[in-house]
Design an enzyme around this catalytic site. Sequence first.
Site, PDB file in Angstrom:
ATOM      1  N   SER A  38       0.797  -1.117  -0.091  1.00 59.57           N
ATOM      2  CA  SER A  38       0.235   0.002   0.036  1.00 59.57           C
ATOM      3  C   SER A  38       0.760   1.233   0.121  1.00 59.57           C
ATOM      4  O   SER A  38       1.847   1.512  -0.910  1.00 59.57           O
ATOM      5  CB  SER A  38      -0.870  -0.238   1.163  1.00 59.57           C
ATOM      6  OG  SER A  38      -1.926   0.676   1.136  1.00 59.57           O
ATOM      7  N   ASP A 159      -5.957  -4.114  -1.951  1.00 58.43           N
ATOM      8  CA  ASP A 159      -4.740  -3.736  -1.033  1.00 58.43           C
ATOM      9  C   ASP A 159      -3.947  -4.568  -0.365  1.00 58.43           C
ATOM     10  O   ASP A 159      -4.505  -5.522   0.355  1.00 58.43           O
ATOM     11  CB  ASP A 159      -5.630  -2.959   0.136  1.00 58.43           C
ATOM     12  CG  ASP A 159      -4.728  -2.122   1.325  1.00 58.43           C
ATOM     13  OD1 ASP A 159      -3.641  -2.152   1.200  1.00 58.43           O
ATOM     14  OD2 ASP A 159      -5.326  -1.924   2.362  1.00 58.43           O
TER      15      ASP A 159
END
Length: 282
Positions: A38, A159
């Site tokens: 991320s 993610d």
Amino acid sequence: MKSGLVLEGGGMRGVYTGGVLEKLLEEGIFVDYVIGVSAGACHASSYISRQNGRNREVTIGYVNHPEYISVKNFLVKRELFGMDLIFDEIPNSLVPFDYDRFNDATEEFVVGATDCLTGGAVYFEKPNRPEDMLAIVRASSSLPLMSHPVEFDGKYLMDGSIADPLPIRKALSDGVTKPIIVLTREKGYRKKRSRFARILPAFVKQYPTIAKTMENRHLYYNDTMEFIEQLENQGLAMVIRPIDLYKIKGIERDPMKLETLYNQGYRDVTARFDELLDFLQK
């Protein structure tokens, strides 16, 4: 010995990591291996491309751009963050990403993402085409409920912080013996079960395993944090973490708060710079 950076995500809290990496860039400290998820992967890419100041310019300089974080984005595109702005317009036009220097860098670079179909972690090494890295980092930064999955390499990805938020075990399995772990939470932090856990299945019916992984994410996060603290106490890892987050959450638009946290990351690693050198060399 094989040195490595392990970079946590955390949304806009990732500016702390940006400050840490800026100091390393200034001092010419480059490790053998970098892994991030991320926001950690986003900041790592500019470190690897040797672009001083780029992380600050992108994350703080553009935070008040109308498309960077916007309710309108969410209502129109179902994306809270302006993913096209962040992963296309900025790197390819506004604050150009140096693909050539990125490609020429000697560090191994690994980005963690979450496979929507299995709910498990998948990892991508630096691709043959450096421009593909933007797609991989975008996938690793695509938050459930706030963005769309990214299709890459025959997979639908989201993610990286879902399946493996602190990829220290992956780094160790790849041979890293000198891990420097940059966290975006204070010492002693433990994650609680998400308050959205019960309603997640209704939002991700297409990918039910993502919901299951997110329901248990706090357990894996806390277990990994215990492991990291054991490594730290035994002198087997160096951990850099913020003392104070100044009430900054994962979504933050106040540039003054972000600047403060960025500067704290820079100061923290500066204060421990001799310790960092000793850790890498002993």
